[in-house]
Enzyme design. Structure first.
Site, mmCIF file in Angstrom:
data_model
loop_
_atom_site.group_PDB
_atom_site.id
_atom_site.type_symbol
_atom_site.label_atom_id
_atom_site.label_comp_id
_atom_site.label_asym_id
_atom_site.label_seq_id
_atom_site.Cartn_x
_atom_site.Cartn_y
_atom_site.Cartn_z
ATOM 1 C CB SER A 1 -0.472 -0.022 0.909
ATOM 2 O OG SER A 1 -1.615 1.170 1.011
ATOM 3 C CG HIS B 1 -1.792 4.946 3.164
ATOM 4 N ND1 HIS B 1 -2.367 4.518 4.904
ATOM 5 C CD2 HIS B 1 -2.863 3.683 2.997
ATOM 6 C CE1 HIS B 1 -2.529 3.819 5.309
ATOM 7 N NE2 HIS B 1 -2.702 3.162 4.245
ATOM 8 C CB CYS C 1 -8.796 -1.129 12.564
ATOM 9 S SG CYS C 1 -7.515 -0.914 11.569
HETATM 10 C C1 PLP Z 1 -2.346 -0.620 6.457
HETATM 11 C C2 PLP Z 1 -2.363 -1.794 6.301
HETATM 12 C C3 PLP Z 1 -3.516 -2.726 5.152
HETATM 13 C C4 PLP Z 1 -4.821 -1.597 4.704
HETATM 14 O O1 PLP Z 1 -4.344 -1.144 4.142
HETATM 15 P P1 PLP Z 1 -4.971 -0.139 3.380
HETATM 16 O O2 PLP Z 1 -3.885 0.346 2.053
HETATM 17 O O3 PLP Z 1 -4.739 1.379 4.176
HETATM 18 O O4 PLP Z 1 -6.295 -0.556 2.821
HETATM 19 C C5 PLP Z 1 -3.320 -3.947 5.459
HETATM 20 N N1 PLP Z 1 -3.073 -5.002 5.821
HETATM 21 C C6 PLP Z 1 -1.432 -4.533 6.586
HETATM 22 C C7 PLP Z 1 -0.687 -4.891 8.030
HETATM 23 C C8 PLP Z 1 -1.772 -2.695 7.192
HETATM 24 O O5 PLP Z 1 -0.472 -2.224 7.925
#
Ligand code: PLP
Length: 398
Positions: A204, A206, A330
């Site tokens: 991801s 961000h 979350c």
């Molecule tokens: C943040 C995170 C996600 C979700 O990613 P997003 O881009 O926010 O949907 C999934 N798995 C892990 C381990 C994360 O830290």
């Protein structure tokens, strides 16, 4: 008033990171003068197709993959959903059993629960007290009907890095697909998809100083996987929708940047992390470090303080301009303690008194000194208000 004067100390980089200025700069033209749809034929727009394929090359290069194995998605959650749901469906004729762990991100856990409702059987592996799965338990869990193993590369709460290469070898030997949620690890530790026998990998933007709402799923060539979004022919017909060109450029720029600075950055962060851990464990009584001592993300520290309520701790830290997290972002808002902290065997009360601090390349030793001093004061204040702590001291535990 006092708070407004203080510098913000952001230690929640596992929740999200600041988009790097050069990433923003690289993205900007794709919102304005270069706005064309990459599928259009005229040169004004079709140049964007090449730009997208350059970003795919960058990401593939970092992973040791091929460019046509990188599929852009709207982030980590989508990649996780895609990997699990589409692989389960595509391999359903071979079997209906999936293996994952109790410490996965909810993007995996809730997808696995969804699949259970659709007739799949899921084994959720336990972890040891450091948060690692046991390879023997994994081997024992494998059935003739097992089609997929999904184990995260590194945990987002306690930072523990899983024995991914060994897991990949086991999956490979049994001809089972191996997916890893590498959202936390990618850009922080080196990852090579062939060396680790990874068939699918989620990441991801961000979480690595890129933009939100963009990520990718690596899918090894030859893996049968269903399209996730039906529509146009984008992403080799597997994920339709006009490409998020600014996001993809931002992601590619962030990945290149993270790969280039990884060695130096992780050494610096590891040193600061260990300084933080050392001071907290030494200077604050009745506290423990969660997660593996050394096999952990370079920027992650996670503590539990007995006789302290995590939410109260966070609010008081916020009052001092410090951003941290308890459990995970979350689950905040719910009263359940973190499923990860329970899985490593913490009693409920201890799990409730937990604090995750995740560093960035901008974190300084001075920041951490201020954080530890603040923590000592706040933990002291909260314990003085705790009847449990009073009892504990009365029983002669001082
Ligand atoms: C943040 C995170 C996600 C979700 O990613 P997003 O881009 O926010 O949907 C999934 N798995 C892990 C381990 C994360 O830290």
């Amino acid at each position: 008033m006092e708070n407004e004067m203080k510098k913000l100390i952001y230690l929640d980089n596992a929740a999200t990171t600041k988009t790097a200025p050069e990433v923003v700069e690289a993205m900007l033209p794709y919102f304005s003068e270069k706005f064309g749809n990459p599928s259009s034929v005229y040169r004004f727009a079709s140049g964007n197709k090449e730009v997208i394929s350059e970003q795919r090359d960058v990401i593939a290069g970092v992973l040791g993959a091929r460019s046509n194995e990188i599929y852009f998605t709207a982030g980590g959650s989508e990649s996780d959903n895609w990997a699990l749901k589409a692989a389960a469906e595509a391999y359903a004729d071979k079997g209906n059993h999936i293996i994952t762990t109790k410490i996965e991100h909810h993007a995996i856990l809730h997808t696995a629960e969804y699949l259970e409702k659709r007739g799949f059987e899921v084994t959720y592996l336990d972890v040891d007290e450091d948060g690692k799965i046991r390879l023997e338990e994994l081997k024992r869990a494998i059935r003739p009907t097992t089609i997929l193993i999904s184990v995260m590369f590194a945990n987002n709460e306690i930072g523990t890095i899983e024995p991914v290469r060994e897991i990949g070898e086991i999956a490979h030997e049994h001809g089972i697909l191996f997916h890893t949620d590498a959202v936390q690890a990618f850009g922080q530790v080196p990852i090579h998809v062939d060396e680790c026998h990874i068939d699918m990998l989620s990441a991801s933007g961000h979480k690595l100083n890129g933009p939100k709402g963009i990520g990718f799923l690596y899918i090894r060539k030859g893996v049968k996987i269903r399209s996730f979004v039906h529509g146009g022919a984008q992403e080799r017909k597997r994920r339709a929708g006009t490409e998020n060109v600014p996001g993809i450029v931002g992601l590619g720029t962030a990945v290149k940047r993270a790969a280039g600075t990884m060695k130096e950055r992780s050494e610096k962060e590891r040193e600061l992390r260990d300084y933080l851990i050392g001071r907290v464990l030494k200077e604050i009584p009745y506290c423990r470090l969660n997660g593996h001592r050394t096999d952990r993300l370079p920027n992650n520290a996670n503590f539990s303080f007995r006789f302290v309520e995590g939410e109260a701790l966070l609010i008081m830290l916020d009052g001092k301009g410090i951003c941290g997290s308890s459990g995970s972002a979350c689950t905040s808002g719910s009263l359940d303690p973190s499923h990860v902290l329970l899985a490593i065997g913490l009693p409920h009360e201890t799990a409730h008194g937990s604090l995750r601090l995740t560093l960035s390349e901008e974190t300084t030793k001075e920041d951490l000194d201020y954080v530890v001093d603040s923590l000592k004061e706040i933990v002291g204040t909260l314990r003085n208000m705790s009847p449990l702590y009073e009892d504990f001291i009365k029983k002669g535990n001082k």
